[in-house]
Design an enzyme around this catalytic site. Structure first.
Site, PDB file in Angstrom:
ATOM      1  N   PRO A  89       0.814  -1.219   0.000  1.00  0.00           N
ATOM      2  CG  PRO A  89      -0.189  -1.180   2.097  1.00  0.00           C
ATOM      3  CD  PRO A  89       0.591  -2.056   1.181  1.00  0.00           C
ATOM      4  NE  ARG A 158      -8.539  -6.763 -20.009  1.00  0.00           N
ATOM      5  CZ  ARG A 158      -8.570  -5.587 -20.651  1.00  0.00           C
ATOM      6  NH1 ARG A 158      -7.640  -4.668 -20.444  1.00  0.00           N
ATOM      7  NH2 ARG A 158      -9.534  -5.304 -21.508  1.00  0.00           N
ATOM      8  CG  ASP A 173      -9.470  -1.831 -22.086  1.00  0.00           C
ATOM      9  OD1 ASP A 173     -10.547  -2.362 -22.363  1.00  0.00           O
ATOM     10  OD2 ASP A 173      -8.410  -2.451 -21.888  1.00  0.00           O
TER      11      ASP A 173
END
Ligand code: 6GU
Length: 262
Positions: A89, A158, A173
């Site tokens: 994070p 992908r 996209d």
């Protein structure tokens, strides 16, 4: 592309056998290898964590198993070195642009931390051997790097040539690089034309490609204004034609200029 994942939970990655990524692996386009960090421990309890120096809550992952794991996984490399990804994070934001750059790499290694993280000397050591990127998938805290790794692997895989059924879908996209104008995608529809009292917008049935494209842009602008006002604010003014400006002004009148995401 080769991907090695080092984790104390190899079973977490079972989803990588499914769907597009599963097929890409089966066809040899993607070579994904899971490694159990505990196989590089040498005590009876396969200890991977210890208390933090300086005190504080939680545990920190010990450096020794990580050092051995990274040495072993990168050993059969010859002159090739992988790029090491450390999901955390505290890392730099993982974005579509980063996914695109990572998809051009031949070899990625993911080191999945748990607890309060990995002893910081591991990243410093690794950086002497290979490029290292600390990546965060968003402003929230997960219990470990495993789910973030799944996210990053899916976003990267992908984009590999041959992984998506339709090569155009990646180019279309939201956030596709080169768009230079990040709009989210508007609504989509398929058959039947009438479903539970709702009709597909008639422009989509018109066969008028220009009108369809204009409508899609209107809807993308409306949804971006509603859900992602910060993306809207980042669009250069000279990217917005008259119609764009009209749609945005109407969207602002509907919800108010500031609180559109709430
Ligand atoms: Cl990459 N790891 C963890 N543990 N939490 C996160 C994250 C990563 N990205 C956002 N939160």
């Amino acid at each position: 592309m080769r991907i090695d994942i080092i984790t104390i939970f190899p079973d977490y990655f079972a989803p990588l056998d499914l769907s597009l990524i599963g097929k890409a692996r089966a066809s040899g386009l993607l070579d994904i290898r899971m490694h159990d960090l505990r196989s590089w421990t040498h005590d009876r309890h396969n200890t991977v964590d210890d208390t933090p120096y300086g005190g504080g809550p939680g545990m920190v992952m010990k450096p020794e198993p990580w050092g051995e794991a990274l040495d072993a996984v990168t050993a059969d490399a010859g002159p090739n070195v992988p790029r090491l990804i450390l999901p955390t994070p505290s890392g730099v934001p993982f974005t579509q642009e980063r996914a695109d750059r990572l998809s051009a790499e031949p070899w990625l290694v993911f080191a999945c931390g748990r607890y309060e993280g990995i002893d910081s000397r591991v990243a410093a050591y690794a950086a002497q051997q290979m490029p290292v990127e600390e990546l965060s998938i968003g402003d929230y805290v997960l219990a470990g790097g495993e789910s973030a790794t799944l996210v990053i692997v899916e976003a990267v895989a992908r984009l590999l040539p041959g992984v998506l059924g339709n090569a155009e879908s990646a180019a279309q996209d939201s956030f596709a690089p080169g768009a230079m104008e990040n709009l989210v995608e508007g609504p989509v529809y398929t058959k039947p034309v009438l479903w539970r009292g709702q009709e597909v917008p008639s422009v989509l049935l018109s066969g008028n490609h220009g009108a369809v494209e204009r409508w899609r842009r209107d809807e993308a602008l409306r949804k971006t204004a509603r859900n992602r006002p910060e993306l809207m604010a980042a669009i250069p003014a000279d990217h917005l034609d008259r119609r764009d400006q009209e749609v945005i002004r109407e969207a602002r009148l509907q919800t108010g200029p500031e609180s559109m995401a709430d």
